[in-house]
Design an enzyme around this catalytic site. Structure first.
Site, PDB file in Angstrom:
ATOM      1  CG  ASP A   1      -2.217  -0.934   1.521  1.00 40.02           C
ATOM      2  OD1 ASP A   1      -2.127  -1.813   0.381  1.00 40.02           O
ATOM      3  OD2 ASP A   1      -2.751  -0.891   2.173  1.00 40.02           O
TER       4      ASP A   1
ATOM      5  CG  HIS B   1       2.320   0.268   4.484  1.00 37.80           C
ATOM      6  ND1 HIS B   1       1.981  -0.835   5.376  1.00 37.80           N
ATOM      7  CD2 HIS B   1       1.212   0.717   4.319  1.00 37.80           C
ATOM      8  CE1 HIS B   1       0.666  -0.860   5.933  1.00 37.80           C
ATOM      9  NE2 HIS B   1       0.248   0.272   5.154  1.00 37.80           N
TER      10      HIS B   1
END
Length: 272
Positions: free
Chosen positions: A84, A225
């Site tokens: 992400d 991430h």
């Protein structure tokens, strides 16, 4: 040529340092004449998001020849690694590790980062990975009105199309938070996760590695991430360990066939 470039760069930085004390604030979108038809987001916000990544930009690698291989995740040990909040310059390192391991992954992109790094979004797709949406600026979507949600989804779709020629088919709500209205406006499968090493919290490569490999199971969707250097450092070991256990690294769409736009997914076959 290199000596001239370094001298020129040094003079430019020196001049910027002389001018900096007379500036009262970071440049805003208005000061830099960057117009945004949907949001008036300060450039400072982008600076903060990019603070986690390395300062040095890397040159994109040559586009590899894609090899399509069918994987039946009903029969094989599949796992979907997802990333992400990119794309950022840190994503280059993530892609390099995935390519070395022969692994595919799914990336959920922020609109702000798509504006800043369209070339990295292109590289993600060119290397056989999947690219979904993750909102424009990572706000909590259940607090937005229908009109605000529609503008957000429309603008991210526009940015991704301008960057890659494709529109997002998957969506991950920021913080994993959504309601009926978000789901209705998204008109896409909502992809959550079953394994969360909380790399955003610990920012520790060893902890990220340990939490992923301990919680991994067939059908798992792992959230990480790609804007964090700590995750980039943890990834090679994660790939090596899980590969040694017989896992196949696939995209979300490869693992879950016939995704339904009206459903929320936290894992694939056998992932529970």
């Amino acid at each position: 040529m290199k000596r001239w470039f370094k001298t020129s760069l040094g003079l430019t930085i020196f001049g910027a340092l002389l001018i900096a004390p007379f500036s009262n604030s970071l440049p805003t979108s208005a000061q830099t004449k960057i117009t945004d038809p949907i949001f008036d987001v300060a450039i400072a916000q982008l600076h903060l998001q990019l603070a986690e990544v390395e300062d040095e930009e890397q040159e994109p690698e040559p586009q590899p020849e894609l090899v399509t291989e069918s994987v039946d995740c009903q029969l094989e040990k599949c796992i979907a690694l997802t990333f992400d909040d990119g794309p950022t310059s840190n994503t280059y390192g993530i892609l390099k590790s995935l390519k070395k391991a022969g692994a595919k992954a799914t990336f959920f992109a922020i609109g702000l980062q798509l504006r800043a790094h369209p070339e990295i979004a292109q590289l993600v797709l060119s290397q056989g990975h999947e690219l979904g949406g993750h909102s424009y600026d990572h706000r909590k979507l259940p607090y937005l009105s229908r009109a605000e949600l529609e503008r957000d989804f429309s603008y991210v779709s526009k940015l991704m199309f301008e960057a890659t020629g494709e529109r997002p088919e998957l969506f991950r709500p920021p913080f994993g938070e959504y309601d009926d209205l978000v789901q209705e406006v998204a008109q896409s499968p909502l992809i959550l996760w079953s394994v969360d090493p909380k790399d955003w919290l610990t920012r520790n490569p060893d902890e990220t590695y340990e939490r992923v490999v301990q919680a991994a199971k067939p059908g798992a969707i792992v959230v990480m991430h790609d804007n964090l250097a700590s995750t980039r450092f943890a990834l090679p070991r994660i790939l090596k360990t899980l590969k040694s256990r017989g896992y196949r690294f696939v995209t979300v769409s490869e693992m879950i066939k016939d995704l339904n736009p009206n459903e929320v997914y936290r894992s694939g076959p056998n992932g529970n």
